[in-house]
Motif scaffolding. Structure first.
Motif, short mmCIF file in Angstrom:
data_model
loop_
_atom_site.label_atom_id
_atom_site.label_comp_id
_atom_site.label_asym_id
_atom_site.label_seq_id
_atom_site.Cartn_x
_atom_site.Cartn_y
_atom_site.Cartn_z
N PRO A 139 0.66 -0.64 -0.52
CA PRO A 139 -0.13 -0.20 0.05
C PRO A 139 0.88 1.09 0.38
O PRO A 139 0.38 2.26 -0.38
CB PRO A 139 -0.86 -0.13 1.77
CG PRO A 139 -0.88 -1.66 1.31
CD PRO A 139 0.40 -2.23 1.47
N THR A 140 1.85 1.25 0.40
CA THR A 140 2.73 2.65 0.69
C THR A 140 3.09 2.53 0.05
O THR A 140 4.21 3.74 -0.61
CB THR A 140 3.90 2.42 1.87
OG1 THR A 140 4.40 0.96 1.30
CG2 THR A 140 3.02 2.26 3.41
N GLN A 143 0.53 3.91 -4.70
CA GLN A 143 -0.40 4.87 -4.99
C GLN A 143 0.99 5.31 -5.68
O GLN A 143 0.43 6.53 -6.92
CB GLN A 143 -0.88 5.79 -3.75
CG GLN A 143 -1.26 6.96 -4.26
CD GLN A 143 -1.82 7.98 -3.12
OE1 GLN A 143 -3.17 7.27 -2.40
NE2 GLN A 143 -1.67 8.89 -3.83
N ASP A 144 2.00 5.70 -5.96
CA ASP A 144 2.99 6.31 -5.90
C ASP A 144 3.19 5.04 -7.69
O ASP A 144 3.56 6.02 -8.49
CB ASP A 144 4.36 5.72 -5.66
CG ASP A 144 5.26 6.22 -6.39
OD1 ASP A 144 5.06 7.88 -6.08
OD2 ASP A 144 6.64 6.17 -6.79
N TYR A 146 0.46 3.67 -9.04
CA TYR A 146 -0.83 3.79 -9.81
C TYR A 146 -0.76 5.36 -10.57
O TYR A 146 -0.79 5.86 -11.39
CB TYR A 146 -1.78 4.06 -9.14
CG TYR A 146 -3.33 4.04 -9.26
CD1 TYR A 146 -3.71 3.44 -10.10
CD2 TYR A 146 -3.70 5.10 -9.54
CE1 TYR A 146 -5.03 3.25 -11.09
CE2 TYR A 146 -4.61 5.33 -9.92
CZ TYR A 146 -5.18 4.58 -10.94
OH TYR A 146 -7.31 5.43 -11.16
N GLN A 147 0.26 6.78 -9.14
CA GLN A 147 0.81 8.07 -10.74
C GLN A 147 1.23 7.67 -11.49
O GLN A 147 1.15 8.45 -12.26
CB GLN A 147 0.53 8.44 -9.11
CG GLN A 147 -0.32 9.69 -8.29
CD GLN A 147 -0.20 9.92 -7.36
OE1 GLN A 147 1.53 9.88 -7.16
NE2 GLN A 147 -0.32 11.42 -7.35
N LEU A 175 -4.97 -2.09 -12.47
CA LEU A 175 -5.91 -1.80 -11.03
C LEU A 175 -6.78 -3.44 -11.13
O LEU A 175 -6.98 -3.76 -10.56
CB LEU A 175 -6.90 -0.97 -10.65
CG LEU A 175 -7.29 0.03 -10.47
CD1 LEU A 175 -7.66 1.31 -10.41
CD2 LEU A 175 -6.28 -0.01 -8.92
N MET A 205 -6.96 9.19 -10.11
CA MET A 205 -7.02 9.12 -8.82
C MET A 205 -8.36 8.42 -7.58
O MET A 205 -8.21 7.90 -7.37
CB MET A 205 -6.23 10.03 -7.83
CG MET A 205 -4.27 10.95 -8.53
SD MET A 205 -3.27 9.25 -8.89
CE MET A 205 -3.42 8.35 -6.65
N LEU A 208 -8.83 5.19 -8.13
CA LEU A 208 -8.35 4.33 -7.58
C LEU A 208 -9.01 4.56 -5.82
O LEU A 208 -8.93 3.84 -4.87
CB LEU A 208 -6.55 5.06 -6.98
CG LEU A 208 -5.89 4.22 -6.09
CD1 LEU A 208 -6.09 2.51 -6.34
CD2 LEU A 208 -4.76 4.52 -6.23
N ARG A 209 -9.02 5.61 -5.87
CA ARG A 209 -9.66 5.93 -3.71
C ARG A 209 -11.26 5.44 -3.88
O ARG A 209 -11.36 4.72 -3.75
CB ARG A 209 -10.23 7.94 -4.13
CG ARG A 209 -10.53 8.03 -2.74
CD ARG A 209 -11.09 9.39 -2.06
NE ARG A 209 -11.37 9.90 -1.35
CZ ARG A 209 -12.61 10.60 -2.14
NH1 ARG A 209 -12.75 11.99 -3.05
NH2 ARG A 209 -13.47 10.81 -0.96
N ASN A 212 -11.07 1.65 -3.59
CA ASN A 212 -10.07 1.39 -1.98
C ASN A 212 -11.33 1.88 -1.02
O ASN A 212 -11.18 1.03 0.37
CB ASN A 212 -8.62 2.46 -1.59
CG ASN A 212 -7.59 2.07 -2.28
OD1 ASN A 212 -7.11 0.69 -2.24
ND2 ASN A 212 -6.65 2.96 -2.84
#
Length: 244
Positions: A139-140, A143-144, A146-147, A175, A205, A208-209, A212
């Motif tokens: 998870p850490t 997101q990076d 994915y961007q 995803l 983004m 993704l949110r 989640n």
């Protein structure tokens, strides 16, 4: 006079011993320094050899005129890695290298990635893929990544959006493994709707949110009053209208 002679001899002997001791110390010091120097040079040589092998591997696939690994070189690399060039692991590799231009690997980017993966051969790079996948899906890091996937697909300078067909392919690639039901519905909606021709970073983004945070398929915790991109409000409305 004899006593004086004995004292002189004793002093001379003592002096010689001190000189000899100092010389021995110097020799030991020189020897230690040489040994230390060899120890220091050893890892440096090993590192330089590793970089040399990494560079040799790069030039196996690089185009002579551009000095970069271009799309054709990447396809050859993928064939040697036994993975399709559309495999998400190639995108993960580009993320690890910090690549800036889609379809191209520079020497500096290649060195950055290969050093981090401790891979200076095709066999080692193959073995590094499982660890790389684990790293990306944390998870850490995800997101990076994915961007990065969105930025990497901006094929032109100052471009800020990607076309809907590209977004659909990328959503499936990035995803799809983690959120397959949501991604399938989202792709269906994007292909169905006519209002949006491109996707920007804020919308990207937001996808993704949504995956989640929102309970799926019930959508019972989706609140239109929250700061969701309008495209997601429309998506949820479409889902509810086509629930049955």
């Amino acid at each position: 006079m004899r006593r004086s002679s004995k004292k002189s001899s004793s002093s001379a002997a003592a002096g010689e011993e001190q000189v000899n001791e100092k010389q021995n110390r110097k020799r030991k010091g020189v020897s230690t320094n040489l040994t230390s120097g060899k120890a220091q040079r050893g890892p440096t040589k090993a590192v330089s050899k590793e970089v040399e092998r990494i560079d040799q591997l790069f030039y196996t696939y690089a185009d002579n005129s551009s000095g970069m690994i271009d799309p054709e070189g990447i396809e050859t690399l993928c064939s040697h890695l036994d993975v399709p060039h559309t495999d998400v692991r190639i995108l993960m590799l580009a993320w690890k290298m910090g690549c800036e231009k889609q379809g191209y690997f520079t020497l500096d980017e290649w060195r950055t990635g290969m050093k981090a993966l401790r891979a200076d051969s095709i066999s080692k790079l193959k073995k590094a893929f499982p660890e790389l996948t684990q790293e990306v899906t944390r998870p850490t890091n995800f997101q990076d990544f994915y961007q990065f996937a969105f930025r990497y697909c901006l094929t032109e300078d100052k471009k800020k959006c990607i076309e809907i067909p590209v977004a659909c392919e990328l959503l499936n690639l990035v995803l799809g493994l983690q959120f397959r039901p949501q991604v399938e519905k989202l792709i269906n909606y994007l292909k169905y709707q006519n209002e949006y021709k491109v996707i920007n970073m804020d919308q990207w983004m937001g996808f993704l949110r949504f995956c989640n945070e929102i309970n799926f398929p019930s959508l019972d915790n989706y609140d239109e009053d929250q700061a969701w991109p309008l495209i997601l409000d429309n998506f949820v409305e479409w889902l509810r209208a086509n629930k049955n």
